[in-house]
Design an enzyme around this catalytic site. Structure first.
Site, PDB file in Angstrom:
ATOM      1  N   CYS A   4       0.797  -1.227   0.000  1.00 34.12           N
ATOM      2  CA  CYS A   4       0.000   0.000   0.000  1.00 34.12           C
ATOM      3  C   CYS A   4       0.839   1.293   0.000  1.00 34.12           C
ATOM      4  O   CYS A   4       1.386   1.656  -1.023  1.00 34.12           O
ATOM      5  CB  CYS A   4      -0.990  -0.050   1.159  1.00 34.12           C
ATOM      6  SG  CYS A   4      -2.380   1.071   0.928  1.00 34.12           S
TER       7      CYS A   4
ATOM      8  N   ARG B 125     -12.889   6.344  -0.356  1.00 37.67           N
ATOM      9  CA  ARG B 125     -11.702   5.518  -0.219  1.00 37.67           C
ATOM     10  C   ARG B 125     -12.039   4.098  -0.657  1.00 37.67           C
ATOM     11  O   ARG B 125     -13.194   3.690  -0.614  1.00 37.67           O
ATOM     12  CB  ARG B 125     -11.227   5.485   1.246  1.00 37.67           C
ATOM     13  CG  ARG B 125     -10.756   6.811   1.773  1.00 37.67           C
ATOM     14  CD  ARG B 125     -10.274   6.676   3.226  1.00 37.67           C
ATOM     15  NE  ARG B 125      -9.096   5.837   3.383  1.00 37.67           N
ATOM     16  CZ  ARG B 125      -7.852   6.241   3.149  1.00 37.67           C
ATOM     17  NH1 ARG B 125      -7.628   7.464   2.730  1.00 37.67           N
ATOM     18  NH2 ARG B 125      -6.840   5.423   3.331  1.00 37.67           N
TER      19      ARG B 125
ATOM     20  N   HIS C 241      -3.455  -5.526   2.357  1.00 36.95           N
ATOM     21  CA  HIS C 241      -3.030  -5.759   3.739  1.00 36.95           C
ATOM     22  C   HIS C 241      -3.710  -7.063   4.136  1.00 36.95           C
ATOM     23  O   HIS C 241      -4.156  -7.820   3.304  1.00 36.95           O
ATOM     24  CB  HIS C 241      -3.558  -4.653   4.650  1.00 36.95           C
ATOM     25  CG  HIS C 241      -2.998  -3.300   4.385  1.00 36.95           C
ATOM     26  ND1 HIS C 241      -1.834  -2.857   4.962  1.00 36.95           N
ATOM     27  CD2 HIS C 241      -3.449  -2.281   3.630  1.00 36.95           C
ATOM     28  CE1 HIS C 241      -1.603  -1.611   4.579  1.00 36.95           C
ATOM     29  NE2 HIS C 241      -2.558  -1.234   3.768  1.00 36.95           N
TER      30      HIS C 241
HETATM   31  N1  GLN Z   1      -1.998   6.852   2.664  1.00 31.94           N
HETATM   32  C1  GLN Z   1      -2.190   6.016   1.516  1.00 31.94           C
HETATM   33  C2  GLN Z   1      -3.577   6.066   0.945  1.00 31.94           C
HETATM   34  O1  GLN Z   1      -4.526   6.389   1.627  1.00 31.94           O
HETATM   35  C3  GLN Z   1      -1.784   4.596   1.878  1.00 31.94           C
HETATM   36  C4  GLN Z   1      -2.693   3.932   2.858  1.00 31.94           C
HETATM   37  C5  GLN Z   1      -2.254   2.554   3.280  1.00 31.94           C
HETATM   38  O2  GLN Z   1      -1.079   2.229   3.290  1.00 31.94           O
HETATM   39  N2  GLN Z   1      -3.225   1.742   3.684  1.00 31.94           N
HETATM   40  O3  GLN Z   1      -3.737   5.775  -0.225  1.00 31.94           O
END
Ligand code: GLN
Length: 244
Positions: free
Chosen positions: A94, A130, A194
């Protein structure tokens, strides 16, 4: 006795949704094959000989942590390039995935320069939108095609990915609805998954160990382990996501 040396970058800053579990799985699965596995850590301003490790691991992080580490990471670019040239295995999750591309523009429009190793770039959507939830993909890695499951939570939308890790069966992946997840080369696996990723997908763990052993020993055989429970758990998640 064979040995594997893993470097966990920014362990104290980049560790979201159990990324740490990936290291535990690598260690245990290596040890079960009689391979001694050293997990070393490296944080801001710490001196480490990056090319001397077999696997470079960088987990996910919120925008704040990415902002905190990127300068330190950029200072290490030559060492990381050297590690790549020497066939080190890379596992990037990520936020770590994003920073190996051209740039990451966060939710407030601030741009963080990436390492520019690859041509992809990431722009975050607004706070309300998101990519969150369980994800299932059909992955392709080192000649194996298999289904993998994980959990994603990112605002970043990653475009211009030359070679995706998998096709999305359920969830989002690199962008809201582009249909592809992650980025892969012979030595680098970068993914939004993840989970942590490896306990849920032991085949990926073994392919990563294999890559790391290839760097150290040229080639190596891994005998199979009993993954009955892990595979059952993955099947159930695939069913839940209607991706079986
Ligand atoms: N900050 C980044 C995003 O929101 C990565 C988030 C993460 O590693 N889960 O895309």
């Amino acid at each position: 006795m064979k040995q594997l040396r893993i470097l966990w970058m920014y362990h104290d800053l980049m560790d979201l949704y159990g990324d740490k579990g990936n290291l535990q799985v690598l260690k245990i699965r290596a040890q079960k094959r009689g391979i001694d596995c050293l997990v070393d850590t490296c944080t801001l301003n710490e001196k480490k000989d990056i090319p001397s490790y077999d696997l470079f691991f960088l987990g996910g992080g919120a925008d704040r942590e990415q902002e905190l580490i990127y300068k330190d990471l950029l200072h290490r670019r030559d060492a990381i390039q050297q590690a790549m040239d020497q066939n080190t295995a890379f596992l990037l999750i990520c936020g770590g995935y994003q920073l190996f591309g051209k740039s990451y523009r966060d939710q407030d429009g601030r741009e963080i320069p990436g390492l520019h190793f690859f041509d992809y770039e990431t722009v975050s959507s607004d706070r309300q939108h998101r990519c969150i939830g369980n994800i299932a993909i059909e992955a392709s890695m080192d000649g194996h095609v298999f289904k993998a499951v994980g959990f994603e939570n990112h605002g970043g939308q990653t475009q211009n990915v030359a070679s995706a890790f998998g096709k999305v069966l359920s969830g989002h992946g690199n962008t809201f609805d582009g249909g592809y997840e992650g980025f892969i080369t012979n030595t680098v696996l970068a993914t939004y998954m993840h989970g942590p990723l490896l306990p849920k997908n032991p085949i990926i763990a073994d392919l990563i160990i294999q890559r790391a052993l290839n760097k150290r020993y040229g080639a190596a055989q891994l005998e199979p382990l009993d993954d009955l429970l892990e595979n059952k758990a993955r099947e159930i998640m695939l069913q839940r996501l209607h991706a079986e």
